[in-house]
Design a protein around this motif. Structure first.
Motif, PDB file in Angstrom:
ATOM      1  N   LYS A  32       0.827  -1.213   0.000  1.00 12.46           N
ATOM      2  CA  LYS A  32       0.000   0.000   0.000  1.00 12.46           C
ATOM      3  C   LYS A  32       0.861   1.264   0.000  1.00 12.46           C
ATOM      4  O   LYS A  32       0.680   2.145  -0.829  1.00 12.46           O
ATOM      5  CB  LYS A  32      -0.935   0.021   1.229  1.00 12.46           C
ATOM      6  CG  LYS A  32      -1.823  -1.194   1.359  1.00 12.46           C
ATOM      7  CD  LYS A  32      -2.708  -1.125   2.593  1.00 12.46           C
ATOM      8  CE  LYS A  32      -1.961  -1.103   3.929  1.00 12.46           C
ATOM      9  NZ  LYS A  32      -1.218  -2.343   4.239  1.00 12.46           N
ATOM     10  N   SER A  33       1.790   1.337   0.950  1.00 16.40           N
ATOM     11  CA  SER A  33       2.623   2.547   1.050  1.00 16.40           C
ATOM     12  C   SER A  33       3.483   2.728  -0.192  1.00 16.40           C
ATOM     13  O   SER A  33       3.694   3.860  -0.647  1.00 16.40           O
ATOM     14  CB  SER A  33       3.521   2.480   2.289  1.00 16.40           C
ATOM     15  OG  SER A  33       2.741   2.451   3.449  1.00 16.40           O
ATOM     16  N   THR A  34       3.970   1.621  -0.723  1.00 12.29           N
ATOM     17  CA  THR A  34       4.795   1.699  -1.933  1.00 12.29           C
ATOM     18  C   THR A  34       3.990   2.353  -3.058  1.00 12.29           C
ATOM     19  O   THR A  34       4.472   3.283  -3.718  1.00 12.29           O
ATOM     20  CB  THR A  34       5.272   0.286  -2.346  1.00 12.29           C
ATOM     21  OG1 THR A  34       6.056  -0.253  -1.278  1.00 12.29           O
ATOM     22  CG2 THR A  34       6.101   0.331  -3.613  1.00 12.29           C
TER      23      THR A  34
ATOM     24  N   PRO B 296       1.836  11.052   4.661  1.00 13.07           N
ATOM     25  CA  PRO B 296       2.537   9.759   4.727  1.00 13.07           C
ATOM     26  C   PRO B 296       2.289   9.054   6.058  1.00 13.07           C
ATOM     27  O   PRO B 296       1.755   9.658   6.997  1.00 13.07           O
ATOM     28  CB  PRO B 296       4.011  10.125   4.587  1.00 13.07           C
ATOM     29  CG  PRO B 296       4.070  11.572   4.286  1.00 13.07           C
ATOM     30  CD  PRO B 296       2.776  12.175   4.713  1.00 13.07           C
ATOM     31  N   GLU B 297       2.697   7.806   6.115  1.00 10.19           N
ATOM     32  CA  GLU B 297       2.517   7.007   7.318  1.00 10.19           C
ATOM     33  C   GLU B 297       3.097   7.728   8.539  1.00 10.19           C
ATOM     34  O   GLU B 297       2.498   7.761   9.594  1.00 10.19           O
ATOM     35  CB  GLU B 297       3.222   5.656   7.110  1.00 10.19           C
ATOM     36  CG  GLU B 297       2.460   4.496   7.641  1.00 10.19           C
ATOM     37  CD  GLU B 297       2.970   3.167   7.095  1.00 10.19           C
ATOM     38  OE1 GLU B 297       3.778   3.147   6.137  1.00 10.19           O
ATOM     39  OE2 GLU B 297       2.549   2.134   7.646  1.00 10.19           O
ATOM     40  N   ILE B 298       4.294   8.268   8.361  1.00 16.45           N
ATOM     41  CA  ILE B 298       4.887   9.079   9.422  1.00 16.45           C
ATOM     42  C   ILE B 298       4.904  10.525   8.925  1.00 16.45           C
ATOM     43  O   ILE B 298       5.692  10.881   8.056  1.00 16.45           O
ATOM     44  CB  ILE B 298       6.307   8.591   9.764  1.00 16.45           C
ATOM     45  CG1 ILE B 298       6.213   7.147  10.256  1.00 16.45           C
ATOM     46  CG2 ILE B 298       6.954   9.487  10.800  1.00 16.45           C
ATOM     47  CD1 ILE B 298       7.494   6.364  10.129  1.00 16.45           C
TER      48      ILE B 298
ATOM     49  N   LEU C 260      -3.857   9.509   1.860  1.00 15.24           N
ATOM     50  CA  LEU C 260      -3.696   9.393   3.312  1.00 15.24           C
ATOM     51  C   LEU C 260      -3.262   7.975   3.657  1.00 15.24           C
ATOM     52  O   LEU C 260      -4.017   7.019   3.480  1.00 15.24           O
ATOM     53  CB  LEU C 260      -5.034   9.710   3.992  1.00 15.24           C
ATOM     54  CG  LEU C 260      -5.768  10.974   3.513  1.00 15.24           C
ATOM     55  CD1 LEU C 260      -7.173  11.054   4.119  1.00 15.24           C
ATOM     56  CD2 LEU C 260      -4.968  12.231   3.873  1.00 15.24           C
ATOM     57  N   ASP C 261      -2.041   7.844   4.149  1.00 10.42           N
ATOM     58  CA  ASP C 261      -1.508   6.514   4.428  1.00 10.42           C
ATOM     59  C   ASP C 261      -1.714   6.167   5.904  1.00 10.42           C
ATOM     60  O   ASP C 261      -1.058   6.740   6.765  1.00 10.42           O
ATOM     61  CB  ASP C 261      -0.018   6.475   4.061  1.00 10.42           C
ATOM     62  CG  ASP C 261       0.510   5.053   3.941  1.00 10.42           C
ATOM     63  OD1 ASP C 261      -0.241   4.097   4.244  1.00 10.42           O
ATOM     64  OD2 ASP C 261       1.687   4.896   3.540  1.00 10.42           O
ATOM     65  N   GLU C 262      -2.609   5.262   6.162  1.00  6.85           N
ATOM     66  CA  GLU C 262      -2.938   4.798   7.523  1.00  6.85           C
ATOM     67  C   GLU C 262      -3.095   5.970   8.502  1.00  6.85           C
ATOM     68  O   GLU C 262      -2.401   6.038   9.522  1.00  6.85           O
ATOM     69  CB  GLU C 262      -1.849   3.841   8.036  1.00  6.85           C
ATOM     70  CG  GLU C 262      -1.540   2.722   7.048  1.00  6.85           C
ATOM     71  CD  GLU C 262      -1.789   1.322   7.589  1.00  6.85           C
ATOM     72  OE1 GLU C 262      -2.380   1.207   8.687  1.00  6.85           O
ATOM     73  OE2 GLU C 262      -1.426   0.371   6.912  1.00  6.85           O
ATOM     74  N   PRO C 263      -4.038   6.866   8.206  1.00  6.18           N
ATOM     75  CA  PRO C 263      -4.122   8.100   9.002  1.00  6.18           C
ATOM     76  C   PRO C 263      -4.560   7.929  10.452  1.00  6.18           C
ATOM     77  O   PRO C 263      -4.439   8.863  11.227  1.00  6.18           O
ATOM     78  CB  PRO C 263      -5.144   8.948   8.233  1.00  6.18           C
ATOM     79  CG  PRO C 263      -5.952   7.965   7.476  1.00  6.18           C
ATOM     80  CD  PRO C 263      -5.030   6.843   7.132  1.00  6.18           C
TER      81      PRO C 263
HETATM   82 MG    MG Z   1       2.290   0.990   4.777  1.00  7.86          MG
END
Ligand code: MG
Ligand code: ADP
Length: 332
Positions: free
Chosen positions: A40-42, A80-82, A155-158
């Motif tokens: 997902k993040s990729t 991003p995730e972070i 939105l990555d894992e918000p």
């Molecule tokens: Mg991820």
């Protein structure tokens, strides 16, 4: 609005994303759902131009992310995730900094004021980010994504790491933003996606294994899958009687209930409607059928089943979609 064709990403020898294709229309709010490590993040990092692709094409509002990265990136707000927060800055100071970084053209003060209000952080605008709660920090992350008024939000894992109250607040914020943005939201938690997204793209082992409306995914599985029958009977006899009904793959007793009845979980063979045959068998044994219900799966159960499969072919079969056999049939 977003068009992705033949997207693959290799990290060294590891193929993290393999031939991913999808289109997202303006105004859609869609969920990327998949276990940790699914890719997902990729994919999100590639869509936002933060990571190069090994193969494929990504168009953002018609602009190629590889050929016109500036035009493409201007249309995207990325969380991003972070979140990339400078914790020694004050909230407004940080947003001003992002404004400069993004080379935004609108008048600065009213633009930042509007965002502070929208994500409800105007009351902490002069506080240091490091002194904010995790929920507030995440909202500052949303705020930086909104600087420049991009149409698309990624939105990555918000909601990772937030407490239940904060999760609800962030969910409400996403729903509000969804009214006038195109949004891609990722999560490995079903209820997160279910709460805000109509369409779900399920990613497993770097591939898209399902792309459908959330309700269709759940309907598809429930019609092809199990029934629960409540029957007044002897457990042992009925287990035997049901397991020989044509089209039944397996029968499991779920235990005793009211009025000496038992619940049985009945799994049909793929695509077979066994309701009439089950009813007939119960009646022919002189027993009483109290209820027969479809064991409708929640998205949560579907997701668990998918990740329990050995490979993506099996996972797709479970969803009743595009197996190799089907493709061959169409070609012939
Ligand atoms: Mg991820
Ligand atoms: P997700 O966001 O769905 O959890 P990721 O996109 O982070 O998945 O990761 C997909 C796969 O690629 C995982 O197997 C992960 O270990 C691998 N991966 C991610 N980033 C890198 C990297 N920078 N170098 C090598 N492998 C990576």
């Amino acid at each position: 609005m977003i068009s992705v064709t033949g997207l693959s990403k290799r990290y060294g020898t590891h193929l993290a994303v393999e031939n991913v294709n999808f289109e997202i229309q303006k105004g859609e709010v869609i969920g990327f759902l998949g276990p940790n490590g699914a890719g997902k993040s990729t994919i999100m990092n590639i869509l936002t131009g933060y990571l190069s692709m090994t193969q494929g094409k990504v168009l953002i509002d018609g602009f190629d992310i590889s050929e016109n990265p500036e035009d493409a990136k201007r249309r995207i707000g990325y969380l991003p995730e972070i979140p990339p927060l400078y914790i020694d800055m004050k909230v407004r100071e940080y947003l001003n900094f992002i404004y400069d970084l993004k080379k935004v053209k609108f008048p600065k003060k009213p633009h930042i004021d509007e965002i502070l209000k929208l994500v409800k952080i105007d009351n902490v605008q002069n506080r240091l980010i490091k002194n904010l709660s995790k929920g507030y920090r995440q909202r500052v992350g949303f705020a930086q994504a909104l600087v420049g008024n991009p149409d698309i939000l990624i939105l990555d894992e918000p909601t990772v790491g937030l407490d239940p109250k904060q999760i609800i607040e962030i969910r409400n914020l996403i729903s509000r933003l969804g009214k006038n943005h195109t949004i891609i939201l990722s999560s490995h938690i079903l209820s997160e996606i279910q709460a805000v997204c109509k369409r779900v793209i399920i990613i497993n082992r770097g591939e898209i294994i399902a792309d459908d409306m959330a309700e269709n995914l759940s309907n598809k599985l429930s019609t092809d899958h199990s029934l629960v029958a409540r029957i007044i009977c002897s457990e042992k006899e009925m287990l035997e009687a049901l397991s020989t009904v044509k089209g039944v793959k397996s029968v499991t007793s779920l235990g005793k209930n009211e009025e000496n009845s038992f619940d049985f979980l009945i799994e049909p063979e793929y695509g077979v409607d066994i309701r009439a045959a089950v009813f007939d068998r119960v009646v022919s044994r002189g027993k009483t059928l109290l209820s027969l219900t479809s064991n409708k799966l929640s998205l949560e159960q579907i997701f668990l089943r998918l990740t329990e499969t050995a490979n993506n072919e099996e996972a797709k079969e479970l969803l009743g979609i595009s197996t190799d056999a089907e493709t061959e049939e169409e070609e012939n």
